[in-house]
Motif scaffolding. Structure first.
Motif, mmCIF file in Angstrom:
data_model
loop_
_atom_site.group_PDB
_atom_site.id
_atom_site.type_symbol
_atom_site.label_atom_id
_atom_site.label_comp_id
_atom_site.label_asym_id
_atom_site.label_seq_id
_atom_site.Cartn_x
_atom_site.Cartn_y
_atom_site.Cartn_z
ATOM 1 N N LEU A 184 0.836 -1.213 0.000
ATOM 2 C CA LEU A 184 0.000 0.000 0.000
ATOM 3 C C LEU A 184 0.865 1.254 0.000
ATOM 4 O O LEU A 184 0.596 2.213 -0.732
ATOM 5 C CB LEU A 184 -0.911 0.006 1.237
ATOM 6 C CG LEU A 184 -2.096 -0.960 1.178
ATOM 7 C CD1 LEU A 184 -2.647 -1.220 2.576
ATOM 8 C CD2 LEU A 184 -3.186 -0.414 0.257
ATOM 9 N N GLU A 185 1.919 1.225 0.805
ATOM 10 C CA GLU A 185 2.822 2.373 0.894
ATOM 11 C C GLU A 185 3.527 2.604 -0.445
ATOM 12 O O GLU A 185 3.619 3.728 -0.938
ATOM 13 C CB GLU A 185 3.837 2.125 2.003
ATOM 14 C CG GLU A 185 4.637 3.359 2.343
ATOM 15 C CD GLU A 185 5.418 3.167 3.647
ATOM 16 O OE1 GLU A 185 5.282 4.017 4.546
ATOM 17 O OE2 GLU A 185 6.155 2.162 3.756
ATOM 18 N N GLN A 186 3.977 1.506 -1.032
ATOM 19 C CA GLN A 186 4.675 1.588 -2.315
ATOM 20 C C GLN A 186 3.779 2.206 -3.397
ATOM 21 O O GLN A 186 4.228 3.014 -4.205
ATOM 22 C CB GLN A 186 5.110 0.180 -2.738
ATOM 23 C CG GLN A 186 6.002 0.171 -3.968
ATOM 24 C CD GLN A 186 6.315 -1.248 -4.428
ATOM 25 O OE1 GLN A 186 6.348 -2.194 -3.628
ATOM 26 N NE2 GLN A 186 6.527 -1.407 -5.720
ATOM 27 N N GLN A 187 2.506 1.816 -3.401
ATOM 28 C CA GLN A 187 1.583 2.321 -4.420
ATOM 29 C C GLN A 187 0.988 3.672 -4.033
ATOM 30 O O GLN A 187 0.297 4.299 -4.836
ATOM 31 C CB GLN A 187 0.443 1.310 -4.638
ATOM 32 C CG GLN A 187 0.888 -0.040 -5.200
ATOM 33 C CD GLN A 187 1.585 0.100 -6.535
ATOM 34 O OE1 GLN A 187 2.793 -0.109 -6.640
ATOM 35 N NE2 GLN A 187 0.838 0.502 -7.563
ATOM 36 N N GLU A 188 1.196 4.061 -2.763
ATOM 37 C CA GLU A 188 0.572 5.277 -2.224
ATOM 38 C C GLU A 188 -0.946 5.206 -2.319
ATOM 39 O O GLU A 188 -1.613 6.157 -2.733
ATOM 40 C CB GLU A 188 1.138 6.538 -2.893
ATOM 41 C CG GLU A 188 2.642 6.658 -2.687
ATOM 42 C CD GLU A 188 3.240 7.932 -3.295
ATOM 43 O OE1 GLU A 188 2.614 8.533 -4.180
ATOM 44 O OE2 GLU A 188 4.356 8.297 -2.872
ATOM 45 N N TRP A 189 -1.472 4.041 -1.946
ATOM 46 C CA TRP A 189 -2.920 3.823 -1.922
ATOM 47 C C TRP A 189 -3.349 3.620 -0.470
ATOM 48 O O TRP A 189 -2.586 3.044 0.324
ATOM 49 C CB TRP A 189 -3.304 2.562 -2.716
ATOM 50 C CG TRP A 189 -3.031 2.642 -4.189
ATOM 51 C CD1 TRP A 189 -2.832 3.770 -4.928
ATOM 52 C CD2 TRP A 189 -2.928 1.539 -5.103
ATOM 53 N NE1 TRP A 189 -2.608 3.437 -6.258
ATOM 54 C CE2 TRP A 189 -2.667 2.080 -6.386
ATOM 55 C CE3 TRP A 189 -3.039 0.148 -4.974
ATOM 56 C CZ2 TRP A 189 -2.516 1.283 -7.518
ATOM 57 C CZ3 TRP A 189 -2.892 -0.648 -6.098
ATOM 58 C CH2 TRP A 189 -2.639 -0.081 -7.372
ATOM 59 N N SER A 190 -4.540 4.073 -0.105
ATOM 60 C CA SER A 190 -5.009 3.756 1.255
ATOM 61 C C SER A 190 -6.141 2.738 1.210
ATOM 62 O O SER A 190 -7.055 2.822 0.375
ATOM 63 C CB SER A 190 -5.379 5.003 2.052
ATOM 64 O OG SER A 190 -5.909 5.981 1.216
ATOM 65 N N LEU A 191 -6.049 1.804 2.117
ATOM 66 C CA LEU A 191 -6.931 0.639 2.078
ATOM 67 C C LEU A 191 -8.323 0.974 2.605
ATOM 68 O O LEU A 191 -8.469 1.530 3.698
ATOM 69 C CB LEU A 191 -6.327 -0.497 2.908
ATOM 70 C CG LEU A 191 -6.957 -1.863 2.661
ATOM 71 C CD1 LEU A 191 -6.646 -2.358 1.258
ATOM 72 C CD2 LEU A 191 -6.472 -2.878 3.689
ATOM 73 N N THR A 192 -9.329 0.612 1.816
ATOM 74 C CA THR A 192 -10.717 0.818 2.253
ATOM 75 C C THR A 192 -11.435 -0.506 2.504
ATOM 76 O O THR A 192 -12.356 -0.555 3.311
ATOM 77 C CB THR A 192 -11.512 1.637 1.209
ATOM 78 O OG1 THR A 192 -11.366 1.020 -0.084
ATOM 79 C CG2 THR A 192 -10.993 3.068 1.149
ATOM 80 N N HIS A 193 -11.036 -1.572 1.784
ATOM 81 C CA HIS A 193 -11.718 -2.863 1.894
ATOM 82 C C HIS A 193 -10.689 -3.992 1.981
ATOM 83 O O HIS A 193 -9.687 -3.977 1.265
ATOM 84 C CB HIS A 193 -12.593 -3.129 0.658
ATOM 85 C CG HIS A 193 -13.715 -2.161 0.459
ATOM 86 N ND1 HIS A 193 -13.508 -0.860 0.086
ATOM 87 C CD2 HIS A 193 -15.057 -2.321 0.579
ATOM 88 C CE1 HIS A 193 -14.694 -0.249 -0.017
ATOM 89 N NE2 HIS A 193 -15.648 -1.119 0.275
ATOM 90 N N LEU A 194 -10.989 -4.950 2.822
ATOM 91 C CA LEU A 194 -10.162 -6.160 2.891
ATOM 92 C C LEU A 194 -11.089 -7.345 2.626
ATOM 93 O O LEU A 194 -12.088 -7.518 3.326
ATOM 94 C CB LEU A 194 -9.508 -6.256 4.277
ATOM 95 C CG LEU A 194 -8.605 -7.449 4.577
ATOM 96 C CD1 LEU A 194 -7.488 -7.585 3.560
ATOM 97 C CD2 LEU A 194 -8.008 -7.311 5.986
ATOM 98 N N LEU A 195 -10.761 -8.120 1.589
ATOM 99 C CA LEU A 195 -11.625 -9.236 1.190
ATOM 100 C C LEU A 195 -10.926 -10.549 1.523
ATOM 101 O O LEU A 195 -9.817 -10.802 1.050
ATOM 102 C CB LEU A 195 -11.922 -9.176 -0.321
ATOM 103 C CG LEU A 195 -12.365 -7.812 -0.884
ATOM 104 C CD1 LEU A 195 -12.714 -7.935 -2.366
ATOM 105 C CD2 LEU A 195 -13.564 -7.269 -0.119
ATOM 106 N N ILE A 196 -11.558 -11.353 2.344
ATOM 107 C CA ILE A 196 -10.942 -12.583 2.838
ATOM 108 C C ILE A 196 -11.577 -13.790 2.145
ATOM 109 O O ILE A 196 -12.807 -13.915 2.117
ATOM 110 C CB ILE A 196 -11.141 -12.698 4.378
ATOM 111 C CG1 ILE A 196 -10.570 -11.473 5.092
ATOM 112 C CG2 ILE A 196 -10.543 -14.005 4.907
ATOM 113 C CD1 ILE A 196 -9.057 -11.348 5.059
ATOM 114 N N THR A 197 -10.725 -14.675 1.619
ATOM 115 C CA THR A 197 -11.264 -15.832 0.888
ATOM 116 C C THR A 197 -11.615 -17.011 1.787
ATOM 117 O O THR A 197 -12.612 -17.690 1.560
ATOM 118 C CB THR A 197 -10.282 -16.324 -0.196
ATOM 119 O OG1 THR A 197 -9.044 -16.711 0.422
ATOM 120 C CG2 THR A 197 -10.036 -15.252 -1.254
#
Ligand code: ZN
Ligand code: FE
Length: 256
Positions: free
Chosen positions: A43-56
């Motif tokens: 996330l840091e590398q892409q400079e994106w902030s996480l909004t959703h975590l999808l668990i399989t």
């Protein structure tokens, strides 16, 4: 609506996590949470902030970092209804056919039990993406820890009917071994021979073989080809029913 961007990152011995990002809304989903450090670094590398975590599914290599990722980002955690082992930290449960919204599009949960009974795959129809966890691998499928061959075949048949151009993101880099096994049971398959050569080249350069397309899997993955005459011939199971062929393939792969 712009196309979702996918950023795949390795963790553990042979796992892949994926970040899915929408530039218009800034929303980002992460598929699975086996390693919080790896996910947060991506996330840091892409400079994106996480909004959703999808668990399989509940296995540790898909969930061990869940609470750390959740507390670091405040993301919404979406995961399987607790069929087998419950997963701590899920905010929203999904079952077969459940839909939810991500970045202005519809995501559909597909229940694919077999490897575990809780397994959920995530289909993004507008973007032709499917995240298959440990159900469907490139040229392989998951081991049957909590289900049987009939259950897994039924699950895999739900994936087979997705549009062939769908990109298949699976959770492990097992492709090279899967390719060798596939060639053993389906030696005359030209598409498989070609894909196996591509996989050899990719792995020699330490490159990922994931994602593949569903079309590619339909042509090369023995577990999607239980109705194929050539494969059946090579197994000596020309007239066997599909579950028997699937079970035989899975058993041979276990011993491989
Ligand atoms: Zn697993
Ligand atoms: Fe796994």
């Amino acid at each position: 609506m712009s196309k979702l961007q996918c950023f795949q990152f390795p963790y553990g011995h042979d796992n892949y996590g994926v970040l899915v990002h929408d530039a218009d809304t800034g929303q980002t989903a992460c598929i699975d949470a086996g390693d919080a450090q790896a996910a947060l670094a991506a996330l840091e590398q892409q400079e994106w902030s996480l909004t959703h975590l999808l668990i399989t599914h509940h296995h540790g290599d898909h969930t061990a970092g869940l609470t750390d990722i959740k507390s670091a980002t405040g993301c919404l955690v979406i995961g399987p209804e607790p069929v087998s082992s419950p997963i701590a930290g899920i905010d929203r449960f999904v079952g077969d056919g459940s839909e939810f919204e991500f970045a202005g599009r519809r995501v559909r949960a597909i229940h694919t039990p077999g490897h575990t009974t809780d397994m959920i795959n995530f289909h993004f129809p507008d973007d032709a993406l499917v995240f298959t966890g440990d159900t469907l691998f490139s040229m392989g499928c998951g081991r049957l820890f909590e289900g049987d061959a009939a259950m897994m075949l039924k699950s895999i048949n739900k994936l087979k009917v997705l549009p062939p151009e769908t990109l298949v993101y699976c959770a492990h880099e097992y492709t090279a071994t899967n390719a060798r096994f596939a060639l053993d049971v389906d030696p005359d398959n030209k598409a498989l021979q070609e894909r196996a050569r591509e996989v050899t080249r990719l792995r020699a350069n330490d490159e990922a073989t994931v994602p593949s397309s569903l079309q590619q899997e339909l042509a090369t993955n023995p577990f999607l080809r239980t109705d194929d005459a050539g494969l059946r011939q090579s197994l000596g199971m020309v007239d066997a029913d599909e579950v028997a062929v699937f079970a035989e393939l899975r058993e041979r792969r276990n011993q491989y």
